[in-house]
Design a protein around this motif. Structure first.
Motif, PDB file in Angstrom:
ATOM      1  N   ARG A 170      29.196  59.919  39.440  1.00  0.00           N
ATOM      2  CA  ARG A 170      30.380  60.529  38.821  1.00  0.00           C
ATOM      3  C   ARG A 170      31.022  59.612  37.787  1.00  0.00           C
ATOM      4  N   ASP A 218      29.596  53.285  58.878  1.00  0.00           N
ATOM      5  CA  ASP A 218      29.899  54.638  58.410  1.00  0.00           C
ATOM      6  C   ASP A 218      28.819  55.087  57.427  1.00  0.00           C
ATOM      7  N   ASP A 234      35.843  51.471  51.651  1.00  0.00           N
ATOM      8  CA  ASP A 234      34.405  51.533  51.341  1.00  0.00           C
ATOM      9  C   ASP A 234      33.950  50.587  50.231  1.00  0.00           C
TER      10      ASP A 234
HETATM   11  N1  CTP Z   1      37.420  55.782  52.447  1.00  0.00           N
HETATM   12  C1  CTP Z   1      36.530  54.902  53.049  1.00  0.00           C
HETATM   13  N2  CTP Z   1      35.411  55.359  53.711  1.00  0.00           N
HETATM   14  C2  CTP Z   1      35.172  56.691  53.794  1.00  0.00           C
HETATM   15  C3  CTP Z   1      36.058  57.609  53.198  1.00  0.00           C
HETATM   16  C4  CTP Z   1      37.175  57.114  52.516  1.00  0.00           C
HETATM   17  O1  CTP Z   1      36.755  53.699  52.979  1.00  0.00           O
HETATM   18  N3  CTP Z   1      34.082  57.130  54.438  1.00  0.00           N
HETATM   19  C5  CTP Z   1      38.620  55.240  51.754  1.00  0.00           C
HETATM   20  C6  CTP Z   1      38.342  54.839  50.318  1.00  0.00           C
HETATM   21  O2  CTP Z   1      38.958  53.608  50.084  1.00  0.00           O
HETATM   22  C7  CTP Z   1      39.008  55.894  49.476  1.00  0.00           C
HETATM   23  C8  CTP Z   1      40.128  56.395  50.388  1.00  0.00           C
HETATM   24  O3  CTP Z   1      39.653  56.204  51.722  1.00  0.00           O
HETATM   25  O4  CTP Z   1      39.505  55.371  48.259  1.00  0.00           O
HETATM   26  C9  CTP Z   1      40.471  57.852  50.171  1.00  0.00           C
HETATM   27  O5  CTP Z   1      39.312  58.661  50.353  1.00  0.00           O
HETATM   28  P1  CTP Z   1      38.957  59.851  49.356  1.00  0.00           P
HETATM   29  O6  CTP Z   1      40.169  60.663  49.089  1.00  0.00           O
HETATM   30  O7  CTP Z   1      37.734  60.529  49.865  1.00  0.00           O
HETATM   31  O8  CTP Z   1      38.512  59.029  48.078  1.00  0.00           O
HETATM   32  P2  CTP Z   1      39.140  58.820  46.649  1.00  0.00           P
HETATM   33  O9  CTP Z   1      38.813  57.412  46.261  1.00  0.00           O
HETATM   34  O10 CTP Z   1      40.556  59.247  46.565  1.00  0.00           O
HETATM   35  O11 CTP Z   1      38.152  59.711  45.819  1.00  0.00           O
HETATM   36  P3  CTP Z   1      38.312  61.058  45.005  1.00  0.00           P
HETATM   37  O12 CTP Z   1      38.725  60.598  43.646  1.00  0.00           O
HETATM   38  O13 CTP Z   1      36.912  61.619  45.044  1.00  0.00           O
HETATM   39  O14 CTP Z   1      39.320  61.902  45.739  1.00  0.00           O
END
Ligand code: CTP
Length: 444
Positions: A206, A193, A149
């Protein structure tokens, strides 16, 4: 606040000992098979942002396997997860067939506490059409990072030799961490997405970052082009992802700032094309936030979401599409009728009559009605939560038996009458309660 030198921040020693050991073991297992292993996503971002004087906690780790001496096939991540599980038999292994990803889960472990590791093979995603579920194939780490993302989430830390501890930053993620910006990797990201619109706002609020201006432009463009409005195209999986993003945001301490930013972007239209955050709706949400403290068993995020959805005429369908629980869908479907019934409250002569009416509804329903109704009705509902619902009659069932009444069907009626008389101030102590009973239910 500037970042410390990268080499210093990226040391694995910043993680507690058991996590370092686990990552080292995982890297060895990958290297033995001729693969590279990378720590990616949120863990790398948080490692760079965390206070350098504090140990970094991990609860959620994303690992990616990529070919080095050997090409990594789609099943490489699963194979690595299996080999790790033999060394950590207390972890539960889950395999998600379609995308060939594996997860290892520890629950209340003495060393690793509750830890969730996702292990995937580097992959590329294709979106067959906007807002669809992606299709997947094995690919390189660079491609894997490119499908992600935001630049700050597209960083990878190599765990295997040679050049272990090297940071892979193909898209300028470190610069964006320094300038505290959320930036997408490509212009179509939000079209492919749309849940990323919510994620962008969530991360910005955040982390105390801003949306990079061009990224904000892409969001506005995606919304203007009605990415969520082609309802026939909206796969249920997308609604599920939208709901989980909404849940994430609405249960966070920063929900107010996030909702305001989403409204400013006109992104609430993703829930329904007609949904706008006007002053009245904003007031209702803040009231609901406050009122839900009357009953802490109610999920806070769900009440806030119901207040948002209640604003829409087509509320039952929206609740259904977002897969809210059955009782919430029913409540929203019948809201107009429920409100009509509760409008009778100020016309009740006695407190006990009001309580009888209020008792027909759950706390969730009463909160939803309270925030939307007149001050008079809201005050009566509040008094019910804070006073009337706590009132007890001076005599209970055991006392009735001791007084010589025979247990039976009539007991409930007697107790209800006692409670009503207490609520209406006709009795306030045991002696008055006994006198009330003897008069109304003489012992034969
Ligand atoms: N991701 C993405 N698009 C989405 C959901 C997730 O590209 N719609 C990718 C992002 O690169 C993200 C990774 O999948 O870093 C893991 O997703 P998630 O666990 O939701 O994000 P985290 O960055 O780990 O955030 P958090 O600290 O909130 O857990």
């Amino acid at each position: 606040k500037d970042l410390f030198p990268l080499r210093y921040l990226l040391r694995l020693e910043r993680f507690a000992e058991p996590f370092q050991k686990l990552l080292t073991i995982a890297a060895q297992a990958a290297a033995e098979r001729g693969w590279h292993l990378y720590l990616v996503g949120g863990a790398v971002r948080d490692l760079l942002l965390a206070d350098p004087s504090e140990p970094v906690a991990l609860s959620d780790i994303d690992l990616v396997v990529d070919g080095f001496h050997q090409a990594a096939t789609v099943g490489a991540g699963v194979e690595l997860a299996r080999s790790l599980q033999t060394l950590y038999p207390q972890a539960r292994l889950e395999i998600h067939g379609k995308f060939q990803t594996a997860a290892l889960l520890w629950h209340n472990d003495t060393e690793l506490d509750s830890l969730w590791i996702d292990i995937a093979t580097a992959r590329t995603e294709f979106y067959p059409y906007p807002a669809a579920n992606p299709e997947v194939e094995a690919s390189s780490i660079r491609q894997d990072l490119y499908r992600r993302d935001f630049t700050v989430n597209a960083l990878a830390l190599r765990l295997t030799n040679p050049r272990s501890s090297e940071l892979l930053d193909f898209f300028g993620g470190v610069l964006d961490l320094r300038s505290r910006q959320i930036r997408v990797l490509h212009a179509n990201s939000f079209i492919e997405d749309p849940t990323r619109i919510y994620r962008a706002v969530r991360f910005a609020v955040r982390l105390g970052f801003v949306l990079e201006p061009q990224t904000e432009g892409y969001i506005r463009h995606a919304i203007d082009s009605g990415v969520y409005e082609q309802r026939d195209r909206i796969v249920p999986a997308l609604q599920t992802r939208l709901k989980s993003e909404l849940k994430y945001i609405l249960q966070a301490p920063y929900w107010r700032a996030a909702i305001r930013k989403l409204a400013d972007l006109d992104a609430l239209t993703c829930i329904h094309p007609m949904l706008k955050l006007d002053a009245a709706l904003w007031r209702q949400m803040r009231l609901a936030d406050w009122l839900q403290r009357c009953d802490m068993t109610i999920p806070h995020w769900q009440i806030l979401l119901e207040v948002l959805i209640a604003k829409i005429d087509d509320r039952a369908n929206v609740a259904q599409a977002l897969q809210l629980p059955a009782d919430a869908i029913k409540r929203l479907a019948n809201l107009a009728e429920i409100e009509r019934q509760l409008e009778q409250l100020p016309h009740c002569e006695k407190t006990s009559q009001m309580v009888q009416l209020l008792k027909l509804f759950s706390s969730e329903t009463l909160i939803l009605v309270a925030v939307r109704s007149s001050r008079t009705i809201r005050r009566l509902i509040w008094t019910y939560f804070s006073r009337w619902s706590l009132v007890k009659a001076p005599i209970d069932g055991t006392d009735l038996k001791a007084l010589g009444y025979k247990p039976g069907k009539q007991f409930k009626q007697m107790l209800d009458d006692l409670l009503a008389a207490t609520l209406d101030g006709e009795i306030s102590d045991r002696a008055q309660a006994e006198a009330f009973l003897h008069k109304r239910y003489p012992l034969t």
